[in-house]
Scaffold this active site. Structure first.
Site, PDB file in Angstrom:
ATOM      1  N   ASP A  95      -5.108   3.738   0.035  1.00  0.00           N
ATOM      2  CA  ASP A  95      -6.229   3.974   0.963  1.00  0.00           C
ATOM      3  C   ASP A  95      -6.654   5.440   0.873  1.00  0.00           C
ATOM      4  OD1 ASP A  95      -8.032   3.976   3.020  1.00  0.00           O
ATOM      5  OD2 ASP A  95      -6.672   3.128   4.528  1.00  0.00           O
TER       6      ASP A  95
ATOM      7  N   HIS B 160      -9.205   6.618   2.739  1.00  0.00           N
ATOM      8  CA  HIS B 160      -9.686   6.970   4.082  1.00  0.00           C
ATOM      9  C   HIS B 160     -10.977   7.783   4.056  1.00  0.00           C
ATOM     10  CE1 HIS B 160      -5.611   5.969   5.864  1.00  0.00           C
ATOM     11  NE2 HIS B 160      -6.477   5.385   6.653  1.00  0.00           N
TER      12      HIS B 160
ATOM     13  N   TRP C 288     -12.545  11.280   8.131  1.00  0.00           N
ATOM     14  CA  TRP C 288     -11.244  10.605   8.345  1.00  0.00           C
ATOM     15  C   TRP C 288     -11.366   9.184   7.886  1.00  0.00           C
ATOM     16  CZ3 TRP C 288      -6.385   9.536   8.903  1.00  0.00           C
ATOM     17  CH2 TRP C 288      -5.927   8.443   9.666  1.00  0.00           C
TER      18      TRP C 288
ATOM     19  N   GLU D 131      -4.376  -7.334   5.390  1.00  0.00           N
ATOM     20  CA  GLU D 131      -3.499  -6.224   5.767  1.00  0.00           C
ATOM     21  C   GLU D 131      -2.589  -6.690   6.905  1.00  0.00           C
ATOM     22  OE1 GLU D 131      -5.571  -2.772   7.151  1.00  0.00           O
ATOM     23  OE2 GLU D 131      -3.769  -1.537   7.177  1.00  0.00           O
TER      24      GLU D 131
ATOM     25  N   ARG E 145     -13.665  -5.480   3.818  1.00  0.00           N
ATOM     26  CA  ARG E 145     -12.578  -5.329   4.785  1.00  0.00           C
ATOM     27  C   ARG E 145     -13.010  -5.486   6.246  1.00  0.00           C
ATOM     28  NH1 ARG E 145      -7.891  -3.681   4.450  1.00  0.00           N
ATOM     29  NH2 ARG E 145      -7.902  -1.881   5.850  1.00  0.00           N
TER      30      ARG E 145
ATOM     31  N   GLU F 265      -9.085   1.935  -1.558  1.00  0.00           N
ATOM     32  CA  GLU F 265      -9.790   1.581  -0.320  1.00  0.00           C
ATOM     33  C   GLU F 265     -10.587   2.768   0.204  1.00  0.00           C
ATOM     34  OE1 GLU F 265      -7.082   0.076   2.618  1.00  0.00           O
ATOM     35  OE2 GLU F 265      -8.354   0.777   4.251  1.00  0.00           O
TER      36      GLU F 265
ATOM     37  N   TYR G  84      -1.444  12.387   6.307  1.00  0.00           N
ATOM     38  CA  TYR G  84      -2.368  11.312   6.645  1.00  0.00           C
ATOM     39  C   TYR G  84      -1.917   9.990   6.035  1.00  0.00           C
ATOM     40  CZ  TYR G  84      -5.194   9.802   2.690  1.00  0.00           C
ATOM     41  OH  TYR G  84      -5.630   9.175   1.573  1.00  0.00           O
TER      42      TYR G  84
ATOM     43  N   GLU H 170     -13.663  -1.570   6.796  1.00  0.00           N
ATOM     44  CA  GLU H 170     -12.933  -1.703   8.064  1.00  0.00           C
ATOM     45  C   GLU H 170     -13.681  -1.060   9.227  1.00  0.00           C
ATOM     46  OE1 GLU H 170      -9.246   0.261   6.829  1.00  0.00           O
ATOM     47  OE2 GLU H 170      -9.606   1.813   8.303  1.00  0.00           O
TER      48      GLU H 170
ATOM     49  N   ARG I 108       0.867  -1.184   0.000  1.00  0.00           N
ATOM     50  CA  ARG I 108       0.000   0.000   0.000  1.00  0.00           C
ATOM     51  C   ARG I 108       0.899   1.227   0.000  1.00  0.00           C
ATOM     52  NH1 ARG I 108      -3.852   2.322   4.963  1.00  0.00           N
ATOM     53  NH2 ARG I 108      -2.106   3.694   5.356  1.00  0.00           N
TER      54      ARG I 108
HETATM   55  O1  KDG Z   1      -7.734   2.725  13.977  1.00  0.00           O
HETATM   56  C1  KDG Z   1      -7.745   3.242  12.685  1.00  0.00           C
HETATM   57  C2  KDG Z   1      -6.636   2.655  11.881  1.00  0.00           C
HETATM   58  O2  KDG Z   1      -6.613   1.279  11.997  1.00  0.00           O
HETATM   59  C3  KDG Z   1      -6.796   3.075  10.456  1.00  0.00           C
HETATM   60  O3  KDG Z   1      -6.217   4.348  10.278  1.00  0.00           O
HETATM   61  C4  KDG Z   1      -6.061   2.170   9.582  1.00  0.00           C
HETATM   62  O4  KDG Z   1      -7.230   2.876   7.599  1.00  0.00           O
HETATM   63  C5  KDG Z   1      -6.502   2.101   8.170  1.00  0.00           C
HETATM   64  C6  KDG Z   1      -5.988   0.935   7.467  1.00  0.00           C
HETATM   65  O5  KDG Z   1      -6.389   0.753   6.335  1.00  0.00           O
HETATM   66  O6  KDG Z   1      -5.199   0.212   8.055  1.00  0.00           O
HETATM   67 MG    MG Z   2      -8.008   1.891   5.815  1.00  0.00          MG
END
Ligand code: KDG
Ligand code: MG
Length: 402
Positions: A210, A212, A402, A339, A283, A236, A160, A262, A148
């Site tokens: 990612d 986010h 976020w 991951e 995820r 992602e 970030y 996630e 990644r």
């Molecule tokens: O707790 C939040 C993190 O696990 C996050 O920032 C991680 O987005 C994330 C990832 O893909 O691992």
């Molecule tokens: Mg993530």
């Protein structure tokens, strides 16, 4: 009949905060579950201690499904990260116990191996493009098959998704660190550095990115389209995951594969994404989506729709969750990728695991149960240390996703 005699909740910070559940049966068998919810740890610890532990004492630990249904349906209040993380900890601890009682690793109880190992992706990052490229080179040299790539956006002080030391640790402030964000700057920059990664290292490995949850559907569609020739393994969390409708729009515009889930915690949260084939990878994780019992249900639904698995595995998932994830990943027919980020040395002083990494693949031994031990004495050296994830603010000062 063996019964659940004791269930203890440990909150400690060996390198970072973890909440751990240990269930002990009347026969003296113990099982471990991870109950860590990054930045909201004590809410889950209380849910367990104050509300679930009293319900577990005296029950038959072998009745995993029944206990799951009892805790989920019996609460009346369903789903949500706190509830599902607490139920997950109980569920994983009970699978650990079942494996130890049977003398078998958990993956054997789940149907046995479908594969020889579990392909993982690592996190390459940098504050700028040259340092990102150095990081990608390092992980390529270490044999990772999937990487990644994230880097700080020029002009934005915050960085970030970028690792500060050896390990990516986004929860870094005793109060949330507020970081600036500009979608325009990101959209101009991210495709260019992903392109530089492909130009320098070619196409002989999987490249992931990612987002986010930071884009609107049409921005995500544009981003996905602009990197199609880079053949990303996935983009992602292109948009906030709770708006399942958004993915329809993205899908209409790009063939870049999409991963999300996630922060989602039940089969209901991913049902439309899966059944309408709006995503390619789901995820959801063992720790935030109700444990092995519920994650298997999600993954089985996904298998029907050719959606593959890609479980979250950042360092805020404890070594218990990583081991549980590997047991599941080894067995499910529709495994995609896992991951993986190594935990720091302090963490490994408290958790002993048999998970191994070789050529970018995780595996574990045939130890009964999960194969993880928790050293409660060692954990006492690392008291809880409240930490928060950062918060993104647009350049006009308003809060962003976020
Ligand atoms: O707790 C939040 C993190 O696990 C996050 O920032 C991680 O987005 C994330 C990832 O893909 O691992
Ligand atoms: Mg993530």
């Amino acid at each position: 009949m063996s019964t659940i005699e004791r269930a203890e909740v440990f909150v400690a910070s060996p390198g970072r905060n973890f909440v751990t559940l240990r269930i002990t049966t009347s026969d003296g068998v113990t099982g471990l579950g991870d109950a860590t919810l990054n930045g909201r740890e004590l809410a889950v610890a209380s849910y367990l201690r104050d509300h679930l532990v009293p319900l577990l004492i005296g029950r038959d630990p072998a009745r995993i499904e029944d206990i799951w249904q009892f805790l989920y349906k019996g609460a009346y209040w369903r789903r949500g990260p706190v509830t599902m993380t607490a139920i997950a900890a109980v569920d994983v601890a009970l699978w650990d116990i079942k494996g130890k009682v049977a003398g078998l690793p958990v993956y054997q109880l789940l149907g046995g191996r479908s594969r020889d190992g579990v392909m993982v992706y690592s996190h390459a990052s940098g504050t700028d493009v040259p340092s990102l490229l150095d990081d990608v080179a390092k992980f390529r040299d270490q044999g990772y098959q999937a990487i990644r790539a994230q880097t700080g956006v020029p002009g934005l002080g915050g960085s970030y998704g970028v690792r500060k030391g050896e390990v990516y640790e986004p929860a870094n402030g005793s109060l949330p660190d507020e970081q600036p964000w500009s979608t325009e700057a990101y959209l101009d920059f991210a495709p260019t550095y992903l392109r530089e990664v492909r130009e320098k290292f070619g196409y002989g490995f999987h490249l992931l990115h990612d987002v986010h949850h930071r884009l609107t559907p049409i921005e995500a569609a544009r981003f996905g389209k602009s990197v199609e020739d880079l053949r990303l393994f996935w983009m992602e969390d292109p948009t906030p995951a709770e708006n399942q409708e958004a993915f329809r729009l993205i899908r209409r515009h790009t063939t870049t594969p999409i991963a999300t889930g996630e922060i989602l915690n039940s089969i209901w949260d991913v049902k439309d994404l899966i059944t309408e084939q709006l995503i390619d990878y789901v995820r959801t994780t063992v720790v935030h989506a109700g444990g092995i019992t519920h994650l298997r249900r999600i993954f089985d639904l996904a298998a029907l729709y050719q959606v593959r698995t890609g479980s979250h595995g950042a360092t805020d998932l404890s070594p218990i969750s990583l081991a549980a994830a590997v047991h599941v990943d080894l067995t499910v027919p529709n495994f995609g990728i896992q991951e993986y980020m190594p935990h720091v040395a302090e963490t490994m002083q408290v958790f002993r695991t048999n998970v191994t990494l070789k050529n970018g693949m995780l595996d574990l031994s045939d130890e009964p149960g999960l194969g993880v031990e928790y050293d409660e004495k060692a954990a006492e050296r690392f008291p809880y240390d409240p930490k928060y994830l950062p918060v993104a603010r647009r350049l006009d000062g308003s809060v962003h996703d976020w």
